[in-house]
Design an enzyme around this catalytic site. Structure first.
Site, PDB file in Angstrom:
ATOM      1  N   ASP A   8      19.581  60.266 -54.992  1.00  0.00           N
ATOM      2  CA  ASP A   8      20.030  59.051 -55.684  1.00  0.00           C
ATOM      3  C   ASP A   8      18.763  58.358 -56.174  1.00  0.00           C
ATOM      4  O   ASP A   8      17.657  58.632 -55.679  1.00  0.00           O
ATOM      5  CB  ASP A   8      20.790  58.168 -54.676  1.00  0.00           C
ATOM      6  CG  ASP A   8      20.943  56.739 -55.157  1.00  0.00           C
ATOM      7  OD1 ASP A   8      21.444  56.563 -56.282  1.00  0.00           O
ATOM      8  OD2 ASP A   8      20.543  55.820 -54.428  1.00  0.00           O
ATOM      9  N   ASP A  10      18.513  54.465 -57.606  1.00  0.00           N
ATOM     10  CA  ASP A  10      18.384  53.028 -57.303  1.00  0.00           C
ATOM     11  C   ASP A  10      18.631  52.744 -55.830  1.00  0.00           C
ATOM     12  O   ASP A  10      19.695  53.007 -55.309  1.00  0.00           O
ATOM     13  CB  ASP A  10      19.358  52.237 -58.178  1.00  0.00           C
ATOM     14  CG  ASP A  10      19.015  52.380 -59.647  1.00  0.00           C
ATOM     15  OD1 ASP A  10      19.838  52.926 -60.405  1.00  0.00           O
ATOM     16  OD2 ASP A  10      17.899  51.992 -60.027  1.00  0.00           O
TER      17      ASP A  10
END
Ligand code: XBP
Ligand code: MG
Length: 239
Positions: A8, A10
């Site tokens: 991932d 953010d």
């Protein structure tokens, strides 16, 4: 056997929300002459909705119903989002958003060990390169065989679509990969795709529910290659 790592962006690779995306949204709102301002605490609540366009529509529906009822609201939000992305990419490209501790070392170690790397994120594709190139160098984007980002799938996290999209492009089963996330929405997405997942919460997600995570760590600092495979064995039952 562990073959791939899927990250991932953010909150996981970098703590981007409070001082990156949030001021970019506010700058776009000011530029458009809107009286919208998302402060730190309020933005933390809005993060329950993934996707910047979806987040703005969610905010308007609840707090600016006149705007939400405009016939061209979708176009207006798309225009706002383009402005927001311009502000965010300028900020990220300036190097103002550092990677979280241990991320660079883990990526380098994984590459040296021959693991295949990918990204699975809700954010807009150009935001990924704007963040990673200043931090990792001009070749950074070539380190990732697949970059699943933004609108490439119809359903954003917590739906598993983005992780399934990345697995398909890697041509790997979930059982051969580890996912890295920071949020409950992200963990639901990776678990939904059958991926063992390591969670490194950030300030906005610290109190969320990470049931099913293979491990919950303060950061990726000190996470070295040989140890990663042990977490693979903690993989959830494949769905
Ligand atoms: C986080 C998100 C994104 C960002 C804003 O994505 O939900 O929407 O908050 O970026 P992830 P955009 O944790 O999956 O990386 O405005 O480009 O959506
Ligand atoms: Mg995240």
């Amino acid at each position: 056997m562990l073959q791939g790592l899927i990250f991932d962006v953010d909150g996981t690779l970098a703590d981007t929300e409070r001082d990156g995306h949030r001021p970019a949204f506010n700058a776009a709102f000011r530029e458009a002459g809107l009286d919208w301002h998302w402060d730190e605490a309020f933005y933390g609540e809005l993060l329950a909705v993934t996707g910047g366009k979806e987040r703005m529509l969610h905010f308007a529906a609840r707090h600016r119903p006149d705007f939400a009822s405009l016939p061209d609201v979708a176009e207006r939000v798309a225009t706002l989002h383009k402005a927001k992305t311009r502000h965010y990419t300028q900020l990220a490209a300036s190097g103002a958003i550092p990677l979280r501790p241990g991320v660079k070392q883990l990526l380098a170690g994984a590459r040296a060990a021959g693991l295949r790397l990918a990204v699975a994120t809700t954010t807009t594709p150009e935001n990924v390169s704007a963040l990673l190139v200043p931090a990792l160098g001009p070749e950074a984007m070539a380190w990732f065989e697949a970059i699943g980002a933004g609108d490439v799938v119809p359903a954003k996290k917590p739906a598993p679509d983005i992780y399934r999209w990345v697995l398909e492009r890697l041509g790997l089963p979930a059982s051969a990969c580890l996912a890295f996330e920071d949020s409950e929405n992200g963990l639901k997405a990776s678990l939904g795709a059958g991926l063992a997942t390591i969670v490194t919460p950030c300030d906005y997600t610290r109190d969320q529910d990470f049931s099913g995570a293979a491990a919950i760590l303060d950061s990726l600092e000190g996470v070295a290659m040989p140890g990663l495979s042990a977490w693979l064995s903690a993989a959830p039952a494949t769905v």
